[in-house]
Design a protein around this motif. Sequence first.
Motif, PDB file in Angstrom:
ATOM      1  N   ARG A 187       0.843  -1.206   0.000  1.00  0.00           N
ATOM      2  CA  ARG A 187       0.000   0.000   0.000  1.00  0.00           C
ATOM      3  C   ARG A 187       0.875   1.252   0.000  1.00  0.00           C
ATOM      4  N   ALA A 188       1.990   1.189   0.730  1.00  0.00           N
ATOM      5  CA  ALA A 188       2.882   2.357   0.791  1.00  0.00           C
ATOM      6  C   ALA A 188       3.437   2.663  -0.605  1.00  0.00           C
ATOM      7  N   PHE A 189       3.894   1.646  -1.295  1.00  0.00           N
ATOM      8  CA  PHE A 189       4.442   1.875  -2.641  1.00  0.00           C
ATOM      9  C   PHE A 189       3.349   2.393  -3.587  1.00  0.00           C
ATOM     10  N   ALA A 190       2.156   1.814  -3.472  1.00  0.00           N
ATOM     11  CA  ALA A 190       1.056   2.259  -4.337  1.00  0.00           C
ATOM     12  C   ALA A 190       0.742   3.727  -4.033  1.00  0.00           C
ATOM     13  N   THR A 191       0.819   4.111  -2.747  1.00  0.00           N
ATOM     14  CA  THR A 191       0.549   5.498  -2.353  1.00  0.00           C
ATOM     15  C   THR A 191       1.559   6.446  -3.016  1.00  0.00           C
ATOM     16  N   CYS A 192       2.765   5.950  -3.227  1.00  0.00           N
ATOM     17  CA  CYS A 192       3.797   6.775  -3.889  1.00  0.00           C
ATOM     18  C   CYS A 192       3.657   6.700  -5.417  1.00  0.00           C
ATOM     19  N   GLY A 193       2.583   6.097  -5.898  1.00  0.00           N
ATOM     20  CA  GLY A 193       2.323   6.081  -7.345  1.00  0.00           C
ATOM     21  C   GLY A 193       3.047   4.961  -8.087  1.00  0.00           C
ATOM     22  N   LEU A 194       3.511   3.936  -7.372  1.00  0.00           N
ATOM     23  CA  LEU A 194       4.217   2.837  -8.047  1.00  0.00           C
ATOM     24  C   LEU A 194       3.244   1.701  -8.349  1.00  0.00           C
ATOM     25  N   HIS A 195       3.581   0.899  -9.347  1.00  0.00           N
ATOM     26  CA  HIS A 195       2.706  -0.210  -9.756  1.00  0.00           C
ATOM     27  C   HIS A 195       3.525  -1.257 -10.491  1.00  0.00           C
ATOM     28  N   SER A 196       2.838  -2.317 -10.960  1.00  0.00           N
ATOM     29  CA  SER A 196       3.584  -3.323 -11.714  1.00  0.00           C
ATOM     30  C   SER A 196       4.112  -2.647 -12.973  1.00  0.00           C
ATOM     31  N   GLY A 197       5.275  -3.060 -13.395  1.00  0.00           N
ATOM     32  CA  GLY A 197       5.931  -2.375 -14.516  1.00  0.00           C
ATOM     33  C   GLY A 197       7.029  -1.453 -14.000  1.00  0.00           C
ATOM     34  N   ASP A 198       6.906  -1.014 -12.731  1.00  0.00           N
ATOM     35  CA  ASP A 198       7.997  -0.210 -12.169  1.00  0.00           C
ATOM     36  C   ASP A 198       9.180  -1.108 -11.829  1.00  0.00           C
ATOM     37  N   VAL A 199      10.368  -0.552 -11.944  1.00  0.00           N
ATOM     38  CA  VAL A 199      11.586  -1.295 -11.584  1.00  0.00           C
ATOM     39  C   VAL A 199      12.153  -0.608 -10.329  1.00  0.00           C
ATOM     40  N   ILE A 200      12.094  -1.349  -9.208  1.00  0.00           N
ATOM     41  CA  ILE A 200      12.437  -0.730  -7.920  1.00  0.00           C
ATOM     42  C   ILE A 200      13.808  -1.226  -7.450  1.00  0.00           C
ATOM     43  N   GLN A 201      14.709  -0.275  -7.298  1.00  0.00           N
ATOM     44  CA  GLN A 201      16.041  -0.594  -6.774  1.00  0.00           C
ATOM     45  C   GLN A 201      15.971  -0.453  -5.259  1.00  0.00           C
ATOM     46  N   ASN A 202      16.093  -1.584  -4.578  1.00  0.00           N
ATOM     47  CA  ASN A 202      15.932  -1.540  -3.124  1.00  0.00           C
ATOM     48  C   ASN A 202      17.302  -1.488  -2.463  1.00  0.00           C
ATOM     49  N   ALA A 203      17.720  -0.267  -2.119  1.00  0.00           N
ATOM     50  CA  ALA A 203      19.049  -0.074  -1.538  1.00  0.00           C
ATOM     51  C   ALA A 203      18.989   0.077  -0.017  1.00  0.00           C
ATOM     52  N   TYR A 204      17.848  -0.264   0.594  1.00  0.00           N
ATOM     53  CA  TYR A 204      17.853  -0.402   2.059  1.00  0.00           C
ATOM     54  C   TYR A 204      18.631  -1.669   2.376  1.00  0.00           C
ATOM     55  N   GLY A 205      19.300  -1.681   3.517  1.00  0.00           N
ATOM     56  CA  GLY A 205      20.124  -2.838   3.875  1.00  0.00           C
ATOM     57  C   GLY A 205      19.280  -4.083   4.122  1.00  0.00           C
ATOM     58  N   TYR A 206      19.710  -5.192   3.532  1.00  0.00           N
ATOM     59  CA  TYR A 206      19.073  -6.493   3.812  1.00  0.00           C
ATOM     60  C   TYR A 206      19.793  -7.091   5.009  1.00  0.00           C
ATOM     61  N   GLY A 207      19.060  -7.758   5.864  1.00  0.00           N
ATOM     62  CA  GLY A 207      19.698  -8.370   7.030  1.00  0.00           C
ATOM     63  C   GLY A 207      18.809  -8.184   8.245  1.00  0.00           C
ATOM     64  N   LEU A 208      19.434  -7.984   9.380  1.00  0.00           N
ATOM     65  CA  LEU A 208      18.637  -7.823  10.603  1.00  0.00           C
ATOM     66  C   LEU A 208      17.839  -6.518  10.580  1.00  0.00           C
ATOM     67  N   PHE A 209      18.349  -5.517   9.876  1.00  0.00           N
ATOM     68  CA  PHE A 209      17.613  -4.263   9.689  1.00  0.00           C
ATOM     69  C   PHE A 209      16.341  -4.570   8.898  1.00  0.00           C
ATOM     70  N   THR A 210      15.243  -3.928   9.287  1.00  0.00           N
ATOM     71  CA  THR A 210      13.951  -4.254   8.665  1.00  0.00           C
ATOM     72  C   THR A 210      13.757  -3.618   7.281  1.00  0.00           C
ATOM     73  N   GLY A 211      14.591  -2.631   6.950  1.00  0.00           N
ATOM     74  CA  GLY A 211      14.372  -1.868   5.719  1.00  0.00           C
ATOM     75  C   GLY A 211      14.376  -2.726   4.460  1.00  0.00           C
ATOM     76  N   GLY A 212      15.420  -3.550   4.296  1.00  0.00           N
ATOM     77  CA  GLY A 212      15.594  -4.311   3.053  1.00  0.00           C
ATOM     78  C   GLY A 212      14.458  -5.288   2.800  1.00  0.00           C
TER      79      GLY A 212
END
Length: 449
Positions: free
Chosen positions: A132-157
């Motif tokens: 829902r958050a991504f949709a609120t920012c106007g994103l949808h299928s077809g968008d290519v999202i580069q997820n540069a939040y850290g993956y791991g114990l941090f919740t962002g990734g």
Amino acid sequence: MVTVKECPAKTTAQTVYSPASAPDYVPIALLRELQLSRLKNIVTRAWERVPHFRARLDERGLTPDRIRSLADISLLPFTVKTDLRDTYPFGLFASPMEEIVRLHASSGTTGKPIVVAYTRQDLDVWTSVMKRAFATCGLHSGDVIQNAYGYGLFTGGLGAHYGAEDLGATVIPISGGNTDRQIMVMKDFGVTAICCTPSYFLHMIERAAQLDIDIRDLPLRVGVFGAEPWTSGMRDRIERLTGIQAFDIYGLSEIIGPGVAVECPCQNGLHIFEDHFYPEIVDPDTGNVLPDGEDGELVLTTLSKYAMPMIRYRTRDITALMPEPCPCGRSLRRMRRVGRRTDDMMIIRGVNVFPSQIESALLEVEGTLPHYQIILTRHHGLDQMEVQVEVTSESFSDKIGALEQLNDKIADAIEHVLSIRVQVTLVEPSTIQRSEGKAKRVIDRRLQP
Ligand code: DLL
């Protein structure tokens, strides 16, 4: 089900909204009903399964059936960060380990981390709010999202990852770091949206320029930035330099991770996913609930978290609730962007100072980059503050006189905001350490011998 008029920004048709089909637009009365029934359930669950919480209610002579209205939430005790530390690692879990499918942890500044847990159902909720958050920012299928939040114990990734996938977008799970590779991927993979901390994106902008790449020439159109405070001046700067629309996303591990609240295209406050997270604003000193519109500490209650229900969690983040309806048509209440935490306040010569005030002042002055660091020291028992500011390479090559003028201008801008004069030191471009995640704005040398 209730029939209401669709937001004019979307269509003029009459639409039927239900919490399941359109949770962001659900009529307020229905939303409050849903919140109350979820609140009752979660308080009962915590009372039955978490000894710490049960003891707190017993002390007050309360049982879950005392919760009859949403206002009754104020009878419940707060949960604070030390409650999580004292029950480390698993003491606040309300589900047996066989039902817990994921753990995350937030590093914290001292000692042991805070551990948080998710059942399968909790992960589904997290995915849905991030979608829902991504949709609120106007994103949808077809968008290519580069997820540069850290993956791991941090919740962002991982939080952003599953929400973006569920949206149907193409996710690039690049995590933080290796900035040259980030820029190559952004360019070569036709990235349309980027997720990372605003300070890391600023670093990417700078590095792209050094590599002779103008982000405005790329298909990138949206940034979903959060995990640290950033000012609206910083947003303007980012948008101006790159031509993207930069959205603010808020969240914290103790509640779920990213996806507690996000900006809509109106970019005026963050909509809270209130069907899952119940917000209150309290006076940080007295704990009394404050009226809408007043600044205070955000307190959140998870309404649907199974593994680790959080009741009235004191976030230490300072914001205000904005009760007015948003032109976007969402019924979810908004909170002002979080610029301060109760625990990042510094007292310099009797004046309360927050790092975000320094950032706002710097953004007023041309010739500086918004890379800065605050150094705290103590002389003869008095706290001193030095603000180190990076200047652009053009300004740095200027004559000494011009640099002195710039120094004065910055000190004036800060004085204008804080009403005290602080020491400003101009430093060469690229001297302040860049962070791939949350920026470290304050170096505290007060306790060093
Ligand atoms: O930072 C979760 C997150 C990841 C949020 C990615 C957004 C994007 P923690 O590491 O537990 O979780 O840190 C939570 O970071 O209490 C705030 O002080 C701060 N914070 C998070 N988002 C924002 C924001 C993640 N948009 C703590 N603006 C929170 C200001 C933020 N501060």
